[in-house]
Every structure is written in structure tokens, then in C-alpha cells.
Write a protein that holds these residues in place. Sequence first.
Motif, PDB file in Angstrom:
ATOM      1  N   GLY A 199     100.058  73.357 -64.867  1.00  0.00           N
ATOM      2  CA  GLY A 199      99.172  72.532 -64.064  1.00  0.00           C
ATOM      3  C   GLY A 199      99.814  72.062 -62.785  1.00  0.00           C
ATOM      4  O   GLY A 199      99.224  71.294 -62.029  1.00  0.00           O
ATOM      5  N   GLN A 200     101.068  72.525 -62.510  1.00  0.00           N
ATOM      6  CA  GLN A 200     101.797  72.003 -61.363  1.00  0.00           C
ATOM      7  C   GLN A 200     101.858  72.985 -60.191  1.00  0.00           C
ATOM      8  O   GLN A 200     101.454  72.684 -59.093  1.00  0.00           O
ATOM      9  N   LYS A 201     102.367  74.166 -60.410  1.00  0.00           N
ATOM     10  CA  LYS A 201     102.548  75.115 -59.307  1.00  0.00           C
ATOM     11  C   LYS A 201     102.648  76.523 -59.885  1.00  0.00           C
ATOM     12  O   LYS A 201     102.775  76.716 -61.083  1.00  0.00           O
ATOM     13  N   ARG A 202     102.578  77.530 -58.989  1.00  0.00           N
ATOM     14  CA  ARG A 202     102.671  78.967 -59.300  1.00  0.00           C
ATOM     15  C   ARG A 202     101.949  79.308 -60.608  1.00  0.00           C
ATOM     16  O   ARG A 202     102.528  79.890 -61.522  1.00  0.00           O
ATOM     17  N   SER A 203     100.680  78.989 -60.697  1.00  0.00           N
ATOM     18  CA  SER A 203      99.946  79.220 -61.937  1.00  0.00           C
ATOM     19  C   SER A 203      99.203  80.559 -61.915  1.00  0.00           C
ATOM     20  O   SER A 203      98.915  81.117 -60.846  1.00  0.00           O
ATOM     21  N   TRP A 204      98.927  81.060 -63.094  1.00  0.00           N
ATOM     22  CA  TRP A 204      98.063  82.225 -63.271  1.00  0.00           C
ATOM     23  C   TRP A 204      96.636  81.757 -62.982  1.00  0.00           C
ATOM     24  O   TRP A 204      96.106  80.886 -63.660  1.00  0.00           O
ATOM     25  N   LEU A 205      96.019  82.316 -61.960  1.00  0.00           N
ATOM     26  CA  LEU A 205      94.727  81.825 -61.490  1.00  0.00           C
ATOM     27  C   LEU A 205      93.638  81.917 -62.550  1.00  0.00           C
ATOM     28  O   LEU A 205      92.708  81.105 -62.575  1.00  0.00           O
ATOM     29  N   GLU A 206      93.724  82.893 -63.411  1.00  0.00           N
ATOM     30  CA  GLU A 206      92.707  83.078 -64.452  1.00  0.00           C
ATOM     31  C   GLU A 206      93.081  82.413 -65.760  1.00  0.00           C
ATOM     32  O   GLU A 206      92.542  82.763 -66.817  1.00  0.00           O
ATOM     33  N   GLN A 207      94.006  81.442 -65.737  1.00  0.00           N
ATOM     34  CA  GLN A 207      94.551  80.946 -66.994  1.00  0.00           C
ATOM     35  C   GLN A 207      93.502  80.276 -67.882  1.00  0.00           C
ATOM     36  O   GLN A 207      93.630  80.302 -69.109  1.00  0.00           O
ATOM     37  N   GLU A 208      92.459  79.683 -67.317  1.00  0.00           N
ATOM     38  CA  GLU A 208      91.469  79.014 -68.168  1.00  0.00           C
ATOM     39  C   GLU A 208      90.514  80.018 -68.809  1.00  0.00           C
ATOM     40  O   GLU A 208      90.473  80.148 -70.036  1.00  0.00           O
ATOM     41  N   PRO A 246     104.047  93.863 -65.100  1.00  0.00           N
ATOM     42  CA  PRO A 246     104.587  94.562 -63.923  1.00  0.00           C
ATOM     43  C   PRO A 246     104.038  93.987 -62.615  1.00  0.00           C
ATOM     44  O   PRO A 246     102.885  93.554 -62.540  1.00  0.00           O
ATOM     45  N   ALA A 247     104.888  93.996 -61.591  1.00  0.00           N
ATOM     46  CA  ALA A 247     104.464  93.486 -60.284  1.00  0.00           C
ATOM     47  C   ALA A 247     103.267  94.262 -59.746  1.00  0.00           C
ATOM     48  O   ALA A 247     102.421  93.698 -59.035  1.00  0.00           O
ATOM     49  N   ALA A 248     103.179  95.549 -60.083  1.00  0.00           N
ATOM     50  CA  ALA A 248     102.063  96.366 -59.599  1.00  0.00           C
ATOM     51  C   ALA A 248     100.723  95.890 -60.149  1.00  0.00           C
ATOM     52  O   ALA A 248      99.671  96.196 -59.575  1.00  0.00           O
ATOM     53  N   LEU A 249     100.749  95.153 -61.270  1.00  0.00           N
ATOM     54  CA  LEU A 249      99.521  94.648 -61.880  1.00  0.00           C
ATOM     55  C   LEU A 249      99.333  93.157 -61.600  1.00  0.00           C
ATOM     56  O   LEU A 249      98.487  92.514 -62.225  1.00  0.00           O
ATOM     57  N   THR A 250     100.140  92.622 -60.688  1.00  0.00           N
ATOM     58  CA  THR A 250     100.072  91.199 -60.309  1.00  0.00           C
ATOM     59  C   THR A 250      99.718  91.094 -58.832  1.00  0.00           C
ATOM     60  O   THR A 250     100.342  91.755 -57.997  1.00  0.00           O
ATOM     61  N   GLU A 251      98.743  90.266 -58.512  1.00  0.00           N
ATOM     62  CA  GLU A 251      98.324  90.098 -57.119  1.00  0.00           C
ATOM     63  C   GLU A 251      98.518  88.640 -56.708  1.00  0.00           C
ATOM     64  O   GLU A 251      97.879  87.737 -57.244  1.00  0.00           O
ATOM     65  N   ASP A 252      99.412  88.426 -55.759  1.00  0.00           N
ATOM     66  CA  ASP A 252      99.667  87.065 -55.278  1.00  0.00           C
ATOM     67  C   ASP A 252      98.459  86.528 -54.521  1.00  0.00           C
ATOM     68  O   ASP A 252      97.747  87.275 -53.841  1.00  0.00           O
ATOM     69  N   ALA A 253      98.238  85.228 -54.642  1.00  0.00           N
ATOM     70  CA  ALA A 253      97.104  84.591 -53.971  1.00  0.00           C
ATOM     71  C   ALA A 253      97.291  84.632 -52.459  1.00  0.00           C
ATOM     72  O   ALA A 253      98.316  84.179 -51.940  1.00  0.00           O
ATOM     73  N   LEU A 254      96.314  85.156 -51.748  1.00  0.00           N
ATOM     74  CA  LEU A 254      96.397  85.250 -50.296  1.00  0.00           C
ATOM     75  C   LEU A 254      96.502  83.869 -49.659  1.00  0.00           C
ATOM     76  O   LEU A 254      97.173  83.686 -48.640  1.00  0.00           O
ATOM     77  N   ALA A 255      95.842  82.882 -50.270  1.00  0.00           N
ATOM     78  CA  ALA A 255      95.859  81.525 -49.713  1.00  0.00           C
ATOM     79  C   ALA A 255      97.249  80.906 -49.765  1.00  0.00           C
ATOM     80  O   ALA A 255      97.516  79.934 -49.065  1.00  0.00           O
ATOM     81  N   ASP A 256      98.140  81.470 -50.599  1.00  0.00           N
ATOM     82  CA  ASP A 256      99.485  80.918 -50.755  1.00  0.00           C
ATOM     83  C   ASP A 256     100.541  81.719 -49.999  1.00  0.00           C
ATOM     84  O   ASP A 256     101.740  81.521 -50.204  1.00  0.00           O
ATOM     85  N   ALA A 257     100.103  82.618 -49.130  1.00  0.00           N
ATOM     86  CA  ALA A 257     101.039  83.534 -48.475  1.00  0.00           C
ATOM     87  C   ALA A 257     102.113  82.820 -47.671  1.00  0.00           C
ATOM     88  O   ALA A 257     103.235  83.314 -47.542  1.00  0.00           O
ATOM     89  N   ASP A 258     101.789  81.640 -47.128  1.00  0.00           N
ATOM     90  CA  ASP A 258     102.761  80.928 -46.295  1.00  0.00           C
ATOM     91  C   ASP A 258     103.568  79.897 -47.072  1.00  0.00           C
ATOM     92  O   ASP A 258     104.321  79.119 -46.482  1.00  0.00           O
ATOM     93  N   LYS A 259     103.420  79.882 -48.395  1.00  0.00           N
ATOM     94  CA  LYS A 259     104.129  78.897 -49.204  1.00  0.00           C
ATOM     95  C   LYS A 259     105.472  79.436 -49.679  1.00  0.00           C
ATOM     96  O   LYS A 259     105.742  80.635 -49.642  1.00  0.00           O
ATOM     97  N   ARG A 260     106.314  78.521 -50.144  1.00  0.00           N
ATOM     98  CA  ARG A 260     107.586  78.895 -50.746  1.00  0.00           C
ATOM     99  C   ARG A 260     107.313  79.737 -51.990  1.00  0.00           C
ATOM    100  O   ARG A 260     106.295  79.557 -52.664  1.00  0.00           O
ATOM    101  N   ALA A 261     108.240  80.631 -52.328  1.00  0.00           N
ATOM    102  CA  ALA A 261     108.009  81.594 -53.415  1.00  0.00           C
ATOM    103  C   ALA A 261     107.650  80.927 -54.738  1.00  0.00           C
ATOM    104  O   ALA A 261     106.821  81.443 -55.496  1.00  0.00           O
TER     105      ALA A 261
END
Length: 605
Positions: A436-445, A565-580
Motif C-alpha cells: 500500500g506504500q510504493k512500487r505496487s502491482w497495479l492489478e493487485q486487488e 520475467p521483465a518481458a512480462l512486466t510493464e512499468d507504469a508510464l505515469a511513474d516514468a520520472d520517479k525513482r526506481a
Amino acid sequence: MKTTHIQTHESPFTTGEVQAGVLDFPRDGDLQLEKNIMFAGWVLRAKEDGAPLQLRLETDQGDHTLELNTDRPDVISAVLKKDSDARLCCGFRMSVPSFQEGQLYIVTKGEKTLWRTIRCKAEPDSVTIETYNRAIEALVQACEGQGQLDHRLAKHLKKRSVPQLDAILANGIAFTNFAALQSSISPSERVFFSAFKNALTNPNSLLDWIQTATQEGHIAVPHPFCEGQARSSFSVDIDQRTNLLFFSGPCEPFIIFQHVTFADAVFFPKREIALLIQHIPEPATLRAIAEGLHWVAAQKRRAIPSKRVFGGGISGFGRPYHFFYDIVPAFELLDEANLLGSIPKIYCSAGSFFINLPDAFNDPPALETAEPKALRQRVLSHGEFHCHLGLPYSRLDQDLNEKVNKRVRATALEKHPQPETKKTARHLKLWWGIIGQKRSWLEQEEGTAYILDTLLEEWPDLEVVFDGWTSPIDPNGADAREIETDQSIVSRIISQMKHPVKASSVIGKSSLEKVAIGASCDAFVANYATGSMHISRFASRPGVLHLNTKLPKHQHIHYRAVTVPAALTEDALADADKRADFISYSIDPDTILLLLRSVIETHNR
């Protein structure tokens, strides 16, 4: 050199995109260097997913863009009453050429709103950057009983605020690393530098430091630039929880900074160089120097006892990751060398310990909660100096990490024994980590609800243990808020399920209780980083790990887990400018389900 006298006028926020903001400096009445004016502070956008913000400074000498590129956890805690938030990177810091008049604007969605008007007037000042660095040299020597800080200079330093000192030092200190520093020094100095580097990077050096401190009343390291040893029996624990050890030596003094480990940075005032090793960035280093200088100058009339005594260790960290990866290994190493019990006492901040030492170690030092101000008072009243107890995880060998794992697991099972359960073909006990804090799986619910419903078809007696926030041994209101956030996520997951499921929660429980409960689970799904530490590293259960594609994956220990695998993971575009470590990500729930079925089949036949 001249001093620039600052006058500022604040305009109220008229844009709904900004929740709050503070210009730390320059402030009205501030004094700064003529050649550069330091701008620093923070601006918090109104919503986590709000439009990006930046600052625009327009002056009679030119225009400048100030980016929000500095993490400010203090702002998130004070303003939002949260431990973390996507708006963490809300701080700015930039030195600009001197000007006479300027306007500072907040820019969002292409529109700018006036925030501050700044006017500057330069006047002569006899104190230079070189003077400040000489002052630091003098105070190091004075603290080691080898001289006195000049009365006039001490009075001048005391009048300067910490932000003012910070700004002045920022114009005169260069930052470096081991390789660059070693290549820049003379061949004759290079002869001694390797031994100094080893003393600050070899984990076993902590043993020498503590043994010398307890037996001889000082800490000694090889001097980096000349023959002989540098010694310290004076420390200042500043408010950002960084301990400064002042070393005097045969050719020049220096200060070692201890934040997470026993040596995270070094400042050489004579050379105007700060050596960064790990865990402490440039802004924090400057602030630490400024705070230490300001405090020592303020004590000029108060006698620091000439007889010094090792008062004990400072340790702990407010995050479970650093506590178990950097702090506990130090206790393990000291205990193995029979030195842990020789330390008079261990001091910690509130909320920075996740195990009670007597639970895990025999006859450890007493643990006492003491904030930096209290420790500084002990320096004055008892002549104590302190040493931070922590090791750099990146330099630990596998054997020490395995000993830590064994100790934590054994202690957890001893202190929190779990009842035996009969396993049947219908039963599966699954640990499920939520964030519930950061770097979450967007579909977790919705994704978790779908996966659990699907698993119930094969294991009708499915039992799920939800994990989230971990409480320290002394939880407070901030912990309660994080626990409530995580519990609400679990409630929403269960409400979206089509079938009832037997669910329990370890959210908010202690680390040891989590490890004990986790040891009885058949498998897990959790975030790759700290979110899986208890179940994967310490309970050593098989499972599935998920994470964004940007965060390094070599800084965590896992044994029987597979990673999406990273190939099956898509980072959130809205977070592109955030720290890793703040980038959330999207993964198809069926991908996790497929990997989980494979793990269960492999490890639970």
C-alpha cells in the motif's frame, strides 16, 4: 568575498495543482555568498497522479529551471502523515549566479504562477569558504583536546543558521569516490590510502573499532595520506540520525559519517573534499557538516570533558530492509567475536528496531531509546563518544548472511511456535503480500481476487495469509496508519472475490511472528524487495516474486522463488520520472497464476 543579504516576499498559491510548498532558502534576512545564491525547498502537488510541477526562476541576470528531483521523506511525514508516497520526490536544490531581483514561479500544465519575489544586496564579508573549512579543521582538533576554536569565529558560526552554513559549504566542497580520490592524490600519499580504504570497507574493521573503543577509549584507523594512525574519541549524533566521528591525525583531520553502516562518507576539510561511500547522498552530507559545525560552535563556552569514554553503540534503522540486511549482520559479527557483550549500551531512535536483542542473542547490551539531542548531551556531561553499528550488505560474505538467516528463523520459531496442521489434498496455505506504500502491482486487488477464486477450484480448503506493513518493537501512530491502509486493500480484495476464503492477516505484526507463521505456508506471492523478506529469505518458502523492471535485483536474498520475467512486466508510464523504487507496474494475473501453479507443483508434491 561578499555576503548577499536576501529579501523575499511570498505570494499565495492560486493554482489548485499545489497542496503546499516551502522555500527553505533563500529566506527573508538570509546571508549567502555573492557569487552564487542557493535555492532549495519543496513543492507538493495536490494529488499523487497530479500534473508534473517545476519551478522557473526569472532574474535580471538570466532565467533558470529548477526541477523537483530530491526526495523529501520529512515532508511526506509532516504534511501527509504518511511513511511514503508517490510525491516523495518533491524537493529542489540549485545554486544560481547572483542577481539583484528575481521572480520564482511554479509551472504546471504550461502555466506559471508567481510564488516568490527575491531582492538581493551584496555587502563585504570577511569570512570565506576557506575560513569555514579551517574552522572545521580547528574544531576537530579542539574536540580532540589539541586546541581551541577561535572565539570570534565561533561567534560568527553560531549566528549562521544551519541552512545558511549548508548553502555556504555547498559552494566550496567537492564530492568524490574512492577511485577518483586515489587517482588525484600524490604517489607518496597513495602508499597509505589503500590501508585507509580497507579500514572503511572491510566489515571486520568494525571489530577492531569496537575492541579499541572498549579497551583503549578511542577508535583508530590508518591515516589516508601519511604514516601513522588517526584517532577519534569525539562524536556528534545530529538530528538526521547521522553520527559524526571526528578524527585527528599526524597530518590532517577528517570526519567519518555513520548513517546506516560504520562508515558511509568522509569529509576532509583541508582538501575541501567529501568522499561518498554508501547510503548518504550529497545534500545529506552537506547538512550533516553544517549541523555538526553549528552545534560544536554553540558549545564553545561549555567544557567538553578531556577524559573520554566509549559510551556505547548507536544502531537501528526505521526500515526492515536495512535493519536486517545491514544492522543485524553487525550484531552477528560482534557476537561471534565475543565483542557484543562488551559494548556498554546500544542507543536507538524510536521505531528503528524490529527484534528485541535478548530474544536473539545471549547477554547483549541494554537497548535504550535516545534521540540525537540526548546523545549530544551525554557527550557534554559524560565525555562519551559513540559508534554506529552497521555493515554494508554489499560487502558481506555468504557465510555471515546464512548465520543471520539461521538466527532469525530459529528465534522466530522459538518465540512464536505454531500449531501443527494436517495437510490434505484439498488444503493449501498461501502467503500473499500486498503493498500500500510504493512500487505496487497495479492489478493487485482484482488480480489477487481472480487468482484466489481460481485456486479455490483446485484447493477448496485454501487458506490465505495476507502480509503487508511490518511493525517495529515499539509501534506508533504512523505504523497504525500504514496498517489501516494495507488492511483496507485486503478488504477490497475479499469483497471482489466470488467465493468465500479462509483468510488471516500478519499485517502489522512483528518480524519474528511473520517468519514463524510464514514457515508453515506452502507457497507465497509477494513483491521481490522488502515485501518478501520474511517469507522468502527467512522462512525460505517457495513462491513467486514480482517487481518493476528498473529496480536492481541483486540486493535481496531469495532461495526457492521464481521472478516474473521483465518481458512480462510493464512499468507504469505515469511513474516514468520517479525513482526506481517508486515505479508501479502491470502484470497479467494469469502470468502470476501460471508461475504459482508451477512452484506449487515443484515444491509441494
